[in-house]
Design a protein around this motif. Structure first.
Motif, short mmCIF file in Angstrom:
data_model
loop_
_atom_site.label_atom_id
_atom_site.label_comp_id
_atom_site.label_asym_id
_atom_site.label_seq_id
_atom_site.Cartn_x
_atom_site.Cartn_y
_atom_site.Cartn_z
N PRO A 90 0.77 -1.12 -0.25
CA PRO A 90 0.07 -0.05 -0.18
C PRO A 90 0.80 1.19 -0.10
CG PRO A 90 -0.54 -1.52 1.60
CD PRO A 90 0.52 -2.04 0.99
N GLU A 91 1.97 1.26 0.73
CA GLU A 91 2.73 2.34 0.89
C GLU A 91 3.30 2.68 -0.65
OE1 GLU A 91 2.91 -0.14 2.98
OE2 GLU A 91 3.09 0.52 4.75
N SER A 92 3.73 1.76 -1.55
CA SER A 92 4.16 1.99 -2.65
C SER A 92 3.03 2.80 -3.64
CB SER A 92 4.36 0.72 -3.57
OG SER A 92 5.46 0.11 -2.85
N GLY A 93 1.57 2.41 -3.19
CA GLY A 93 0.52 3.05 -3.93
C GLY A 93 0.76 4.62 -3.53
N LEU A 94 1.05 5.10 -2.33
CA LEU A 94 1.14 6.22 -1.85
C LEU A 94 2.07 6.98 -2.65
CD1 LEU A 94 0.20 8.59 0.06
CD2 LEU A 94 1.48 7.38 1.67
N LEU A 95 3.48 6.34 -2.68
CA LEU A 95 4.55 6.78 -3.32
C LEU A 95 4.16 7.11 -4.83
CD1 LEU A 95 7.41 5.16 -1.66
CD2 LEU A 95 6.29 7.16 -1.02
N LYS A 96 3.43 6.36 -5.40
CA LYS A 96 3.43 6.22 -6.87
C LYS A 96 2.30 7.55 -7.24
CE LYS A 96 1.39 3.55 -10.65
NZ LYS A 96 0.56 2.25 -10.88
N ILE A 97 1.35 7.65 -6.32
CA ILE A 97 0.19 8.96 -6.76
C ILE A 97 1.19 10.03 -6.71
CG2 ILE A 97 -0.89 8.74 -4.49
CD1 ILE A 97 -2.45 9.54 -7.76
N ARG A 98 1.98 10.19 -5.34
CA ARG A 98 2.66 11.43 -5.27
C ARG A 98 3.65 11.74 -6.50
NH1 ARG A 98 4.83 10.39 1.00
NH2 ARG A 98 3.09 10.84 2.15
N LYS A 99 4.14 10.73 -7.19
CA LYS A 99 5.05 10.83 -8.02
C LYS A 99 4.34 11.25 -9.39
CE LYS A 99 9.53 10.35 -9.82
NZ LYS A 99 10.52 11.10 -9.06
N LEU A 107 3.53 20.47 2.23
CA LEU A 107 3.42 21.23 3.46
C LEU A 107 2.55 20.67 4.67
CD1 LEU A 107 1.84 24.32 1.47
CD2 LEU A 107 4.04 23.34 1.25
N ARG A 108 3.64 20.72 5.75
CA ARG A 108 3.05 20.12 6.90
C ARG A 108 3.01 21.17 8.09
NH1 ARG A 108 5.04 13.76 6.91
NH2 ARG A 108 3.65 13.27 5.14
N PRO A 109 2.07 21.79 8.20
CA PRO A 109 1.72 22.89 9.26
C PRO A 109 1.49 22.41 10.59
CG PRO A 109 -0.16 22.94 7.92
CD PRO A 109 0.77 21.73 7.44
N VAL A 135 8.20 22.15 4.96
CA VAL A 135 7.94 22.12 3.54
C VAL A 135 9.13 20.90 3.13
CG1 VAL A 135 8.18 23.02 1.22
CG2 VAL A 135 7.35 24.45 2.95
N ARG A 136 8.42 19.76 3.01
CA ARG A 136 9.20 18.53 2.40
C ARG A 136 9.15 18.24 1.07
NH1 ARG A 136 6.69 12.71 4.15
NH2 ARG A 136 8.24 11.45 3.02
N GLU A 137 10.29 17.94 0.64
CA GLU A 137 10.54 17.58 -1.02
C GLU A 137 9.79 16.19 -0.88
OE1 GLU A 137 11.07 16.46 -4.72
OE2 GLU A 137 11.84 15.21 -3.01
N ILE A 142 16.16 10.14 -1.46
CA ILE A 142 16.32 8.62 -1.32
C ILE A 142 15.19 7.79 -1.39
CG2 ILE A 142 15.91 8.66 1.02
CD1 ILE A 142 18.51 6.81 1.30
N TYR A 143 13.80 8.35 -1.45
CA TYR A 143 12.58 7.73 -1.62
C TYR A 143 12.44 7.08 -3.09
CZ TYR A 143 10.03 8.53 2.63
OH TYR A 143 9.62 8.48 3.86
N PHE A 144 13.33 7.80 -4.08
CA PHE A 144 12.94 7.61 -5.39
C PHE A 144 14.39 7.38 -6.13
CE2 PHE A 144 9.03 9.80 -4.16
CZ PHE A 144 8.00 8.97 -4.88
N GLY A 245 12.45 15.28 5.94
CA GLY A 245 10.99 15.75 6.13
C GLY A 245 10.39 14.90 6.72
N ASP A 246 10.21 13.54 6.33
CA ASP A 246 9.44 12.68 6.80
C ASP A 246 9.67 12.46 8.50
OD1 ASP A 246 7.89 10.04 6.85
OD2 ASP A 246 9.52 9.02 7.21
N ILE A 247 10.98 12.41 8.78
CA ILE A 247 11.46 12.14 10.25
C ILE A 247 10.91 13.46 11.05
CG2 ILE A 247 13.38 11.86 11.78
CD1 ILE A 247 14.52 10.33 9.12
C1 IPM Z 1 4.13 9.93 5.24
C2 IPM Z 1 4.45 8.48 5.42
C3 IPM Z 1 4.71 8.11 4.23
C4 IPM Z 1 6.19 8.47 3.84
C5 IPM Z 1 4.85 6.32 3.96
C6 IPM Z 1 3.56 5.98 4.42
C7 IPM Z 1 5.17 6.05 2.74
O1 IPM Z 1 5.27 8.16 6.53
O2 IPM Z 1 3.46 10.36 4.71
O3 IPM Z 1 5.04 10.74 6.21
O4 IPM Z 1 7.26 8.03 4.49
O5 IPM Z 1 6.20 9.48 3.18
#
Ligand code: IPM
Ligand code: MN
Length: 357
Positions: A90-99, A107-109, A135-137, A142-144, A245-247
């Motif tokens: 499922p996470e790959s699906g999320l990365l795919k739609i973003r890409k 943007l994460r306020p 503001v996260r790229e 490294i994600y892609f 930015g994720d972290i």
């Molecule tokens: C987020 C999530 C995602 C990410 C995962 C689920 C792929 O942790 O949106 O922060 O790492 O970007």
């Protein structure tokens, strides 16, 4: 005739469906009062799409998103689909739609109004009044980065950025700073990584050329992670790469006491994808315990993106009023507060948003 926007809605998995249901009710109420219409096209995503199409993000769903004015996404994933690997996750699906939507700026306020300061694990006087924007790229790094590999003995990923990729997301950060408190903190690991040295040089050059009026400083990711906890009020806009930015955005989420409060907007040149920062929380799904605020505030960011700023502000007002009425969902509830289920929280926010219009 009133203006109509086409919205692709992907509730996804786990609590995604229940927080989305509250959000749609709220959007319907607010849009009716403000004189515009939202036309929804519901699509499966993540685990739900694996069940339906054997693919976490089929091309038909991506096409629906591209054909709409904006996309709202709940959450994806859960134990049922944990055994899948690679592109089937499922996470790959999320990365795919973003890409696919090329939404490179996420943007994460995070803001901590006084009413929430007591909910934080940090001292109220340290967090009260925090108002920062990460503001996260979102579609590089490294994600892609290629190459990647895993032969069972050795595995690797590649952290890569080009100058134009850094510039376009940095521009977003600087422009937001101008609308806020005029300060950008760029976060990298330039003491160790080549890719971070390019990041820092590029941000500096762009700043000198186009944004010299904005205050700019640079922090290493390790120090930044500490600083957002030690002294979060020093930050206005934080600009950083995909992994950092994720972290960092999960760390900033603790400031208000719950990940359930954090919305996000992912923007590119054309599309907008709006999703809460939290995951699908399968352990509490279906029990009325989920906090709908992150999804609701993501919808408010969507309305801003569509230009419906009055409706967007009404939603934020509804949320703030619910807080000052001491209403809290399970994630934030403590002695002395009124406990609200997902739909009770949604209802109060809706009523208060309407009253403010
Ligand atoms: C987020 C999530 C995602 C990410 C995962 C689920 C792929 O942790 O949106 O922060 O790492 O970007
Ligand atoms: Mn994350």
């Amino acid at each position: 005739m009133s203006k109509t926007y086409k919205i692709t809605v992907m509730p996804g998995d786990g609590i995604g469906t229940e927080v989305m249901a509250e959000t749609i009710q709220l959007l319907d109420a607010v849009s009716a009062k403000c004189g515009f219409k939202l036309e929804y096209n519901e699509q499966a995503a993540g685990g739900a799409a694996i069940d339906k199409y054997n693919d976490p993000m089929p091309d038909s769903v991506i096409a629906a998103c591209k054909a709409s004015d904006a996309t709202l996404l709940g959450a994806m994933g859960g134990p049922k689909w944990d055994h899948y690997t690679g592109a089937m996750r499922p996470e790959s699906g999320l990365l795919k739609i973003r890409k696919e939507l090329n939404v490179f700026a996420n943007l994460r306020p995070v803001s901590v109004p006084a009413a929430l300061a007591n909910s934080s694990p940090l001292r109220p006087e340290a967090v009260s009044g925090v108002d920062l924007l990460t503001v996260r790229e979102l579609v590089g790094g490294i994600y892609f980065g290629k190459p990647t590999g895993n032969d069972g003995f050795e595995a690797f990923n590649t952290m890569r950025y080009t100058v134009p990729e850094i510039e376009r997301v940095a521009r977003v950060a600087f422009n937001w700073a101008r609308k806020r408190r005029n300060k950008v903190t760029s976060v990298d690991k330039a003491n160790v990584l080549d890719v971070s040295r390019l990041w820092r040089d590029t941000v500096k050059k762009l700043h000198a050329a186009e944004f010299a009026d904005v205050e700019l400083n640079h922090l290493y990711i390790d120090n930044a992670t500490m600083q957002v906890v030690l002294n979060p009020r020093q930050f206005d806009v934080i600009l950083t790469s995909n992994l950092f930015g994720d972290i960092l955005s999960d760390t900033t989420a603790t400031l208000g006491g719950s990940l359930g409060l954090l919305p996000s907007a992912s923007l590119g040149e054309k599309y907008g994808l709006f999703e809460p920062v939290h995951g699908s929380a399968p352990d509490i799904a279906g029990q009325g315990k989920a906090n709908p605020v992150a999804m609701i505030l993501s919808a408010s960011m969507m309305l801003d993106f569509l230009g419906e700023t009055k409706a967007a502000a009404a939603i934020r007002k509804g949320y703030e009023t619910a807080l000052t009425q001491n209403l809290r969902t399970a994630d934030l509830w403590r002695e002395g507060y009124k406990k609200a289920s997902t739909s009770e929280m949604g209802k109060v926010i809706r009523e208060e948003a309407l009253k403010s219009l």
